[in-house]
Every structure is written in C-alpha cells, then in structure tokens.
Design a protein around this motif. Structure first.
Motif, PDB file in Angstrom:
ATOM      1  N   ARG A  70      -4.342   0.536   3.288  1.00  0.00           N
ATOM      2  CA  ARG A  70      -3.401   1.614   3.194  1.00  0.00           C
ATOM      3  C   ARG A  70      -4.107   2.895   4.301  1.00  0.00           C
ATOM      4  O   ARG A  70      -3.270   3.687   4.721  1.00  0.00           O
ATOM      5  CB  ARG A  70      -2.995   2.399   1.983  1.00  0.00           C
TER       6      ARG A  70
ATOM      7  N   ILE B 214       4.305   6.555  -0.579  1.00  0.00           N
ATOM      8  CA  ILE B 214       4.294   6.349   0.846  1.00  0.00           C
ATOM      9  C   ILE B 214       4.213   7.748   1.494  1.00  0.00           C
ATOM     10  O   ILE B 214       3.829   7.814   2.618  1.00  0.00           O
ATOM     11  CB  ILE B 214       5.907   5.857   1.161  1.00  0.00           C
TER      12      ILE B 214
ATOM     13  N   ASN C 167       1.423   7.124   7.917  1.00  0.00           N
ATOM     14  CA  ASN C 167       1.908   5.671   8.061  1.00  0.00           C
ATOM     15  C   ASN C 167       3.296   5.917   8.863  1.00  0.00           C
ATOM     16  O   ASN C 167       3.452   7.197   9.392  1.00  0.00           O
ATOM     17  CB  ASN C 167       2.367   5.051   6.880  1.00  0.00           C
TER      18      ASN C 167
ATOM     19  N   TYR D  38       6.320   6.011   8.319  1.00  0.00           N
ATOM     20  CA  TYR D  38       7.336   6.666   7.686  1.00  0.00           C
ATOM     21  C   TYR D  38       7.101   8.062   7.635  1.00  0.00           C
ATOM     22  O   TYR D  38       8.019   9.087   8.325  1.00  0.00           O
ATOM     23  CB  TYR D  38       7.564   6.513   6.135  1.00  0.00           C
TER      24      TYR D  38
ATOM     25  N   ALA E 244      12.161   4.229  -0.644  1.00  0.00           N
ATOM     26  CA  ALA E 244      10.898   3.914  -0.653  1.00  0.00           C
ATOM     27  C   ALA E 244      10.507   2.543  -0.867  1.00  0.00           C
ATOM     28  O   ALA E 244       9.830   1.857  -0.364  1.00  0.00           O
ATOM     29  CB  ALA E 244       9.847   4.921  -1.615  1.00  0.00           C
TER      30      ALA E 244
ATOM     31  N   ARG F 132       8.848  -0.432   1.247  1.00  0.00           N
ATOM     32  CA  ARG F 132       7.727  -1.230   0.682  1.00  0.00           C
ATOM     33  C   ARG F 132       8.278  -2.913   0.805  1.00  0.00           C
ATOM     34  O   ARG F 132       7.499  -3.500   1.405  1.00  0.00           O
ATOM     35  CB  ARG F 132       7.569  -1.133  -0.736  1.00  0.00           C
TER      36      ARG F 132
END
Lengths: 171, 309
Positions: free
Chosen positions: A9, B259, B264, B266, B300, B304
């Motif tokens: 991540r 998230i 990332n 998003y 979300a 995912r």
C-alpha cells in the motif's frame, strides 16, 4: 491487513519523496559533492525498490535507508576516482541560487567547518546532531562500535571548536 | 548552538525537483520490471502442484503413502505442452506455466488434498486387483502395477520425455539454488518474509491481487507486486506541478487502511481534480472500464474490488 499488503500500500514513490531529503543530505555530508549525492540518491532508491523489504515500522525503514546510504557512499568514497579527489571543501553548487544562504555567513562557516572534518567524524557529527540519532543507532548504521562513535563525536566536536569560534554543543 | 546552526547550514541542501522526478520515473520503471521470486517447495506444496497440472489440462500422478496422505505429486503438463524431444518444453517454461495457473491451483489445492486419500484407496484396491489382471491380461504394464510403482514409473516416463524434470527434488533443488543466489545478493538485508511457513498466507493471496505476471531467466516463478492503484504513474504525476505533488505526498499521516489515508490513484484524482477524460488519456490502456467507473462513481468497496485490493 497483512504486513505484506501494508507494504504494497505504501507507494514507492511516496517513500522516495519522503526520505529523499534525508538520503541526499547524508550523501552530501559524506561526499561533499552534489553530483555524487545525486548519484547516491538514485542508487539508494533503486536498492530500496529492488530489496522490496518488509519494514516493522517507519523507524525501521528510515534506519535501513540511512544504512544503505552509508554503504553507497562508502562505495563512492573508496572508488579509484574518489580516492584521488579532495572532498574537504563542499562544491560551489550548494545553495548557489539561494539568496538566504549567500546572506548567511554562518551557514557557510558551519558547512565548511563540518566538511573539513575527516569523513568518519563528519558522518558521526551529522547523524548525531542533524538526524538526532543515538550513539547506538549511529553505531549500527555505520557499522562500528558505540565506543568508536563516542570517540568520533568527542574528537569531531573538538575539531569543530577549533574551527568555529564560540560554537556551543548541546551534548 | 551547533545543532541549530547545522540545521540552517543544511537547509538548502536538498535534491532538485527534477532529480526527484527522474528517480521517481526510474523507480516506476524498476517496479514495472520487478518480479519478486515466488518460492515454492515442490514437496510441501504438492497439492498445489498437482492442482496446477490439472488446471493446465494435464495429468496428475499421486504417490501413495503409508499415512494415507499425499507425499509428492508429479505434475505432468503433457496435455498442454508436449515433452516430446522434438517439441520439448524447458523446465523454466513449465514452471512459468505453473505460475500462470497458480490462482486456479490455489482454489483446486484443497480439493486435491481431499482427493488424496481416495486416490490412495484406489491405488490400494488396484494393487489388490493387479495380480489377477496380470494373469488375465498377461500384460507387464497393467494399470494397477503402474499405480503401485508410480514413483519409479512416472519418474522414468518424465525422465524419458523431459530429462530436466526427473523428479520434484530436482526442481526443488533448482528453485533453492535460485533462492540462494537471490539471498546472497541481498545478504545484508535479507529477511524472513518468505519463510515457507508463511508462504500460503504471504504470497498466494497476492497472485490474484496484482495485475500481470511474468517470468524470465532471473526468476523461475514470479509475479509483479505493484498494483497500479498504489503507484502514481509518471504520466499522471507529470500533469501536476512538482511542488504541489511533493506537498500532497507529504500531506498524509498514518495509513489506517482506508483508501483515503494514503497516496493512491483515488486520493490523487480527488486532490488534483483529474477528470475522467484526462485519466483515460493518460492511463486508458492500463485501466479497465470497471476500474475507471469505480474511481469516479463507485464506493470504496467498488474500488477495492476493481483493483483487487
């Protein structure tokens, strides 16, 4: 969430941008050359992405990066080319376009004094005073004993005192 | 105080934004190329290997054992790729096949394990019938006998067809030698994350998690471990001013698993107001419709699911 998925991540890019300053400054403090610091920065993060290690926490990651930086600079410092190069003075590129730096003699004095120290004292002083690392952490990072680190700190301070009049050390 | 003076002196010692971008691009390139080795001990994961062979349309020969379990399995991929000398498949290609079929293997492994005792029983029954079959058919290679001596027979069979795949030990030894060479490269910083005990938990789930898989001469079985969702591609990052980008990167606190809590695609899109059209232009060929829809109109959970997080 598993440790592995946590690791993925973390964007490699985000890590690079977070620690680039730290790696670059340490590389510069050891080599005294922005050009070498540029190369070392690239090398360190290439090793980082290739190692693809799992880190227990941010401190672990930071310590690993510092250690890799020290190892990378060792290679540079011991290369045939660098053995014949004098790194006692920082190159003229640092802050050349920074008016604040130009205006501050103190900056140059401290920088010049630090960079004039032999590499092992320079690195120890830098890690201790700039990165706020403990003697034990420095010993682990540079691969020496804590006694050695203490000796280097003490001698480094003495040398700096001679070069910088009126300088005071917290420790 | 020296500390403060040192801080001031090093204030302006920092890498240039251009250098950071260059390193970033280099890392993205490296990440795309990177294929961490998937470590497999053939004996321990015999069930998976057997299921892989089944998934690849091949045959599986189960070795009977005294405890009723499956000790080893020789995966023969002859149905999908011939091992005939004139069309031989290298050990590496075969293992690549295994890597590609791994997700199916993961699913099929429990079934293979469950089927093992039944196979043992069948083998035992066949063994009992074998003498009679021999007498009646007078054939030296009656099926029961073959089953009984699977180890020798199958090893011979595979050996004849693919000399490099004599038995699983050979494959295992090859894999282990690659592991050794990898661990030597990273000697100073090696860790235990690929301990065999953690294999299934740590590695197998990621086979499905990440886009693309590949293998080359450097790694017998490998997968790419970088999800496009977690890496801001250079072509997208290039649309944003370096300083703004750095500020954004530094604006995140601890990753709490949501998230919104880390860097990332998003959060990048939200922060910089990247339109769907811009995203399609920059990354259209690397994202599926489902992923793009999830980013712009999904929850979300949708995100995912679309990115396999």
């Amino acid at each position: 969430m598993t440790e592995l998925s946590l690791r993925t991540r973390e964007s490699f890019d985000a890590v690079m941008r977070k620690y680039a300053d730290m790696v670059y400054k340490l590389a510069y403090s050891r080599t005294g050359s922005t050009f070498d610091a540029d190369d070392i920065l690239q090398e360190v993060f290439l090793r980082y992405i290739r190692a693809d290690k799992t880190y227990n926490d941010e401190e672990h990651r930071k310590a690993w990066l510092l250690r890799i930086t020290v190892n990378c600079t060792k290679s540079y410092l011991t290369s045939a080319w660098n053995r014949h190069t004098d790194y006692n003075e920082p190159d003229g590129n640092i802050g050349a376009d920074d008016p604040a730096l130009k205006a501050s003699e103190t900056k140059n004095d401290v920088m010049n004094a630090l960079m004039s120290l032999p590499e092992k004292y320079r690195t120890t002083i830098y890690l201790f005073y700039y990165e706020d690392m403990t003697v034990a952490q420095i010993a682990k990072t540079v691969g020496t004993s804590e006694t050695n680190v203490k000796t280097r700190l003490s001698r480094g301070r003495e040398m700096l005192k001679q070069k910088l009049e009126g300088v005071e050390f917290d420790v | 105080m020296f500390k403060e003076e040192l801080n001031i002196a090093f204030e302006s010692v920092r890498p240039s934004p251009e250098l950071l971008d260059r390193v970033s691009a280099m890392m993205s390139e490296e990440a795309a190329r990177k294929k961490p080795p998937l470590r497999m001990t053939a004996v321990k994961y015999a069930g998976i290997a057997a299921a892989v062979a089944l998934a690849a349309g091949g045959t599986v020969m189960l070795f009977g054992s005294t405890d009723g379990g499956v000790k080893t399995a020789e995966a023969q991929l002859s149905a999908s790729k011939s091992f005939a000398p004139d069309n031989s498949v290298s050990e590496q290609e075969m293992i690549q096949d295994i890597a590609e079929a791994a997700p199916a293997a993961e699913e099929a492994a429990p079934a293979a394990g469950e089927a093992a005792p039944a196979a043992d029983e069948a083998a035992f029954a066949a063994e009992e019938v074998a003498p009679q079959a021999k007498e009646e058919a007078a054939e030296p290679e009656a099926p029961p006998a073959e089953t009984q001596t699977t180890s020798a027979a199958s090893t011979k069979e595979i050996s004849d067809e693919a000399p490099s795949m004599k038995n699983t030990d050979a494959v295992d030894a090859r894999i282990m030698s690659v592991e050794d060479s990898i661990s030597e490269e990273n000697e100073d910083f090696s860790d235990d994350r690929f301990e065999e005990a953690d294999f299934a938990a740590a590695v197998a789930p990621n086979i499905d998690d990440y886009s693309g898989s590949a293998a080359d001469a450097d790694s017998l079985i490998s997968i790419t471990s970088i999800n496009i969702f977690d890496t801001i591609p250079p072509e997208l990052a290039a649309l944003i001013d370096c300083n703004e980008l750095n500020e954004w990167y530094g604006s995140f606190g601890e990753n709490d698993g949501t998230i919104e809590s880390y860097q990332n695609l998003y959060t990048f899109i939200k922060r910089f107001g990247i339109s769907e059209e811009t995203l399609r232009q920059a990354l259209g060929d690397r994202l599926t419709e489902e992923q793009i829809n999830a980013l712009y109109s999904g929850t979300a959970d949708d995100i995912r699911s679309a990115f396999g997080l």
